[in-house]
Design a protein around this motif. Structure first.
Motif, PDB file in Angstrom:
ATOM      1  N   ALA A  55      40.701 -12.603  13.767  1.00 25.38           N
ATOM      2  CA  ALA A  55      40.125 -11.767  12.710  1.00 25.38           C
ATOM      3  C   ALA A  55      38.662 -11.426  13.011  1.00 25.38           C
ATOM      4  O   ALA A  55      38.230 -10.280  12.831  1.00 25.38           O
ATOM      5  CB  ALA A  55      40.240 -12.475  11.365  1.00 25.38           C
ATOM      6  N   SER A  87      41.729 -21.355   9.258  1.00 26.67           N
ATOM      7  CA  SER A  87      41.559 -19.921   9.590  1.00 26.67           C
ATOM      8  C   SER A  87      40.626 -19.215   8.612  1.00 26.67           C
ATOM      9  O   SER A  87      40.391 -18.017   8.767  1.00 26.67           O
ATOM     10  CB  SER A  87      42.923 -19.217   9.585  1.00 26.67           C
ATOM     11  OG  SER A  87      43.319 -18.844   8.265  1.00 26.67           O
ATOM     12  N   VAL A  88      40.106 -19.945   7.625  1.00 27.81           N
ATOM     13  CA  VAL A  88      39.350 -19.368   6.497  1.00 27.81           C
ATOM     14  C   VAL A  88      40.063 -18.129   5.938  1.00 27.81           C
ATOM     15  O   VAL A  88      39.422 -17.146   5.557  1.00 27.81           O
ATOM     16  CB  VAL A  88      37.853 -19.085   6.825  1.00 27.81           C
ATOM     17  CG1 VAL A  88      37.112 -20.394   7.067  1.00 27.81           C
ATOM     18  CG2 VAL A  88      37.661 -18.170   8.011  1.00 27.81           C
ATOM     19  N   GLY A  89      41.378 -18.222   5.865  1.00 24.64           N
ATOM     20  CA  GLY A  89      42.176 -17.177   5.225  1.00 24.64           C
ATOM     21  C   GLY A  89      42.661 -16.077   6.158  1.00 24.64           C
ATOM     22  O   GLY A  89      43.420 -15.201   5.747  1.00 24.64           O
ATOM     23  N   ALA A  90      42.252 -16.106   7.408  1.00 28.05           N
ATOM     24  CA  ALA A  90      42.630 -15.031   8.339  1.00 28.05           C
ATOM     25  C   ALA A  90      44.146 -14.904   8.483  1.00 28.05           C
ATOM     26  O   ALA A  90      44.661 -13.804   8.696  1.00 28.05           O
ATOM     27  CB  ALA A  90      41.988 -15.265   9.705  1.00 28.05           C
ATOM     28  N   PHE A 142      34.961  -9.470   8.460  1.00 27.79           N
ATOM     29  CA  PHE A 142      35.369 -10.864   8.647  1.00 27.79           C
ATOM     30  C   PHE A 142      34.379 -11.560   9.563  1.00 27.79           C
ATOM     31  O   PHE A 142      34.736 -12.017  10.640  1.00 27.79           O
ATOM     32  CB  PHE A 142      36.775 -10.942   9.229  1.00 27.79           C
ATOM     33  CG  PHE A 142      37.454 -12.246   8.945  1.00 27.79           C
ATOM     34  CD1 PHE A 142      38.158 -12.436   7.768  1.00 27.79           C
ATOM     35  CD2 PHE A 142      37.383 -13.299   9.842  1.00 27.79           C
ATOM     36  CE1 PHE A 142      38.773 -13.630   7.506  1.00 27.79           C
ATOM     37  CE2 PHE A 142      38.009 -14.500   9.582  1.00 27.79           C
ATOM     38  CZ  PHE A 142      38.713 -14.666   8.412  1.00 27.79           C
ATOM     39  N   ARG A 162      41.396 -17.390  13.008  1.00 28.05           N
ATOM     40  CA  ARG A 162      40.014 -17.105  12.592  1.00 28.05           C
ATOM     41  C   ARG A 162      39.313 -16.224  13.625  1.00 28.05           C
ATOM     42  O   ARG A 162      38.647 -15.245  13.290  1.00 28.05           O
ATOM     43  CB  ARG A 162      39.259 -18.428  12.391  1.00 28.05           C
ATOM     44  CG  ARG A 162      37.848 -18.245  11.880  1.00 28.05           C
ATOM     45  CD  ARG A 162      37.221 -19.585  11.513  1.00 28.05           C
ATOM     46  NE  ARG A 162      35.849 -19.405  11.046  1.00 28.05           N
ATOM     47  CZ  ARG A 162      35.082 -20.388  10.588  1.00 28.05           C
ATOM     48  NH1 ARG A 162      35.551 -21.621  10.526  1.00 28.05           N
ATOM     49  NH2 ARG A 162      33.854 -20.145  10.191  1.00 28.05           N
ATOM     50  N   ASN A 163      39.499 -16.575  14.895  1.00 29.71           N
ATOM     51  CA  ASN A 163      38.855 -15.797  15.955  1.00 29.71           C
ATOM     52  C   ASN A 163      39.490 -14.417  16.105  1.00 29.71           C
ATOM     53  O   ASN A 163      38.786 -13.431  16.368  1.00 29.71           O
ATOM     54  CB  ASN A 163      38.935 -16.557  17.282  1.00 29.71           C
ATOM     55  CG  ASN A 163      38.162 -17.857  17.226  1.00 29.71           C
ATOM     56  OD1 ASN A 163      37.219 -17.992  16.450  1.00 29.71           O
ATOM     57  ND2 ASN A 163      38.561 -18.823  18.032  1.00 29.71           N
ATOM     58  N   VAL A 193      33.108 -22.972  18.105  1.00 27.77           N
ATOM     59  CA  VAL A 193      33.509 -21.762  18.825  1.00 27.77           C
ATOM     60  C   VAL A 193      32.267 -20.950  19.202  1.00 27.77           C
ATOM     61  O   VAL A 193      32.158 -20.447  20.329  1.00 27.77           O
ATOM     62  CB  VAL A 193      34.484 -20.918  17.974  1.00 27.77           C
ATOM     63  CG1 VAL A 193      34.784 -19.584  18.643  1.00 27.77           C
ATOM     64  CG2 VAL A 193      35.778 -21.692  17.726  1.00 27.77           C
ATOM     65  N   ARG A 247      45.696 -12.212   6.319  1.00 28.83           N
ATOM     66  CA  ARG A 247      45.378 -10.794   6.469  1.00 28.83           C
ATOM     67  C   ARG A 247      45.648 -10.267   7.875  1.00 28.83           C
ATOM     68  O   ARG A 247      45.213  -9.160   8.217  1.00 28.83           O
ATOM     69  CB  ARG A 247      43.924 -10.508   6.053  1.00 28.83           C
ATOM     70  CG  ARG A 247      42.901 -11.561   6.471  1.00 28.83           C
ATOM     71  CD  ARG A 247      41.502 -11.068   6.255  1.00 28.83           C
ATOM     72  NE  ARG A 247      41.180 -10.081   7.260  1.00 28.83           N
ATOM     73  CZ  ARG A 247      40.127  -9.286   7.249  1.00 28.83           C
ATOM     74  NH1 ARG A 247      39.283  -9.343   6.261  1.00 28.83           N
ATOM     75  NH2 ARG A 247      39.906  -8.426   8.227  1.00 28.83           N
ATOM     76  N   ALA A 304      34.083  -8.046  14.310  1.00 26.46           N
ATOM     77  CA  ALA A 304      34.745  -6.941  13.636  1.00 26.46           C
ATOM     78  C   ALA A 304      34.256  -6.872  12.192  1.00 26.46           C
ATOM     79  O   ALA A 304      33.851  -7.881  11.621  1.00 26.46           O
ATOM     80  CB  ALA A 304      36.255  -7.140  13.676  1.00 26.46           C
ATOM     81  N   SER A 307      32.860 -14.342  10.573  1.00 24.34           N
ATOM     82  CA  SER A 307      32.936 -15.774  10.377  1.00 24.34           C
ATOM     83  C   SER A 307      33.444 -16.444  11.630  1.00 24.34           C
ATOM     84  O   SER A 307      34.563 -16.194  12.069  1.00 24.34           O
ATOM     85  CB  SER A 307      33.882 -16.069   9.214  1.00 24.34           C
ATOM     86  OG  SER A 307      34.203 -17.432   9.180  1.00 24.34           O
ATOM     87  N   LEU A 308      32.605 -17.272  12.232  1.00 23.72           N
ATOM     88  CA  LEU A 308      33.019 -18.068  13.386  1.00 23.72           C
ATOM     89  C   LEU A 308      32.713 -19.529  13.116  1.00 23.72           C
ATOM     90  O   LEU A 308      31.691 -19.860  12.517  1.00 23.72           O
ATOM     91  CB  LEU A 308      32.256 -17.644  14.644  1.00 23.72           C
ATOM     92  CG  LEU A 308      32.701 -16.391  15.379  1.00 23.72           C
ATOM     93  CD1 LEU A 308      31.771 -16.172  16.571  1.00 23.72           C
ATOM     94  CD2 LEU A 308      34.144 -16.511  15.855  1.00 23.72           C
TER      95      LEU A 308
END
Lengths: 270, 270
Positions: free
Chosen positions: A147, A172-175, B251, A144-145, B258, A178, B248, B253-254
């Protein structure tokens, strides 16, 4: 796209969705389970590196999800089921009501990843290297981070868990879907190859003299993260530039996903 | 300290340890359950703001834990049980083999917390304000980061879950037990009172113009964190200095824990 109504949990078409929790542990030969709207959104987006293979949703969610589902390729079947049938298929109470089967991207070698990145020599570029990260929450958090701060890829050593595990994808909310991913056996070898390709490799470790807040990133930087318990092997730290995160006295303890967020923020914008 | 061997899971002495998971949901009138060696270590340390009341461990862990348990006050009973009896008491498979009952500190008012902090006017000081954080993992993560970066206290609004919930304590690696905590009904009122006491209150929000990396902290700073879904109420953001974390494209989203780590690192050492 015309959805297919499933009334029998034993229907052959929904076998890949059966007993998800048990099968999480066994691997799926190149397939993975995605759950929830956020992850499905990524799977069906142009940014995804993975192919959807089938989608199974609760009947009651059909109308609201229809615009999203219409982005799926035409050959991806969409199955509907009542909440009760859905729960019996999945093997647990599936509140979210959204599942998909996806296909992982073909595994790239580290050399190929670096070659592709190398085609754009002027860009500033960050890679993440994970060593021995066995916890799926932490793995998901790192992706997640990665991305969020625009890391170009994540490199895993043999001690890392599979980021395509259902919970890691969700965290990862989908990260995970991708982000370019590479696996190589040892972090020592990964570091060597990155350095040979012009990367400065930072080992995040509490034992470091240099503090992250004082570090000014080079155009090609990789950050190496170890697991919270054992940490990184000393021999690998010795190959890298060791960097620490300064903390208050008496409580020197950060979660590894939080560490990745702080380090990536500093690399990207510090 | 002489440990007491428990062979009957229905023994009156271990009733407070019964059926932990169900009772997590109901509150315990000023008591909480601590589990695992890391948290027990904090509970028995001089830094703890909480009192241990009773300790229950697996027999097999007695010898290795003995030096730690000798730090407990003399009036705190230590119970030993076989793994099987322990599992029956707790109501689930308690691998860690370590439980304790602790007593929460008396609730302080925000005014009292600020008065105490006000006694040392020259120190740089950071507070964390949590608004509507209902997830125990996130709550634990926020406390862990607050301790790691030396925040002087955490202020919760009425929308926050209880940080003394077992999982939140565990995720915080015990930080919940050593951090001054205040609860006030609304985040709007908390912000007003902090500002009246000379604090600059930063609202962490993606909608902000100012970026965290560009912010230079004032001597008294509070950071306000909202939950990931709804975020902070606009009226509260308008009271504060809104600050965002640059990400970035595509995306944004954190995770909120974090976010707290990145912001606190920046406040403390950025």
């Amino acid at each position: 796209m015309t959805p297919i109504l499933i009334t029998d949990p034993d229907h052959i078409a929904v076998q890949p969705f059966r007993d998800i929790k048990e099968r999480d542990l066994t691997g799926r030969e190149g397939l993975f389970i995605a759950e929830g709207e956020v992850v499905l959104n990524v799977l069906l987006s142009p940014a995804s590196l993975c192919e959807p293979e089938a989608i199974l949703i609760a009947e009651k969610r059909w109308e609201t999800l229809r615009p999203l589902l219409e982005q799926a390729p035409h050959d991806v079947p969409v199955y509907l089921a009542s909440q009760e049938v859905l729960n019996r298929i999945a093997g647990f109470d599936l509140h979210r009501g959204i599942l998909a089967i996806g296909r992982k991207p073909e595994m790239m070698s580290l050399d190929l990843m670096l070659d592709r990145l190398g085609a754009k020599p002027d860009e500033r570029r960050i890679l993440v290297v994970a060593s021995g990260i066995g916890n799926h929450d932490n793995m998901g958090g790192i992706f997640r981070n990665a991305a969020a701060f625009g890391a170009a890829g994540v490199i895993l050593d043999a001690g890392c868990c599979d980021p395509f595990y259902r919970k890691a994808i969700r965290v990862s909310v989908g990260a995970v879907l991708r982000t370019p991913i590479v696996r190589e056996p040892t972090s020592g070898e990964i570091v060597t190859r990155l350095q040979a390709n012009g990367y400065e490799v930072l080992a995040l470790t509490p034992s470091a003299q240099m503090q992250l807040a004082d570090y000014r990133p080079s155009p090609r930087t990789a950050i190496l993260l170890g697991s919270e318990g054992p940490g990184l092997p000393q021999a690998v730290i010795d190959q890298c530039l060791p960097v620490g995160i300064r903390m208050a006295g008496g409580f020197d303890s950060l979660n590894v996903a939080v560490t990745s967020g702080i380090a990536l923020h500093q690399m990207a914008f510090g």
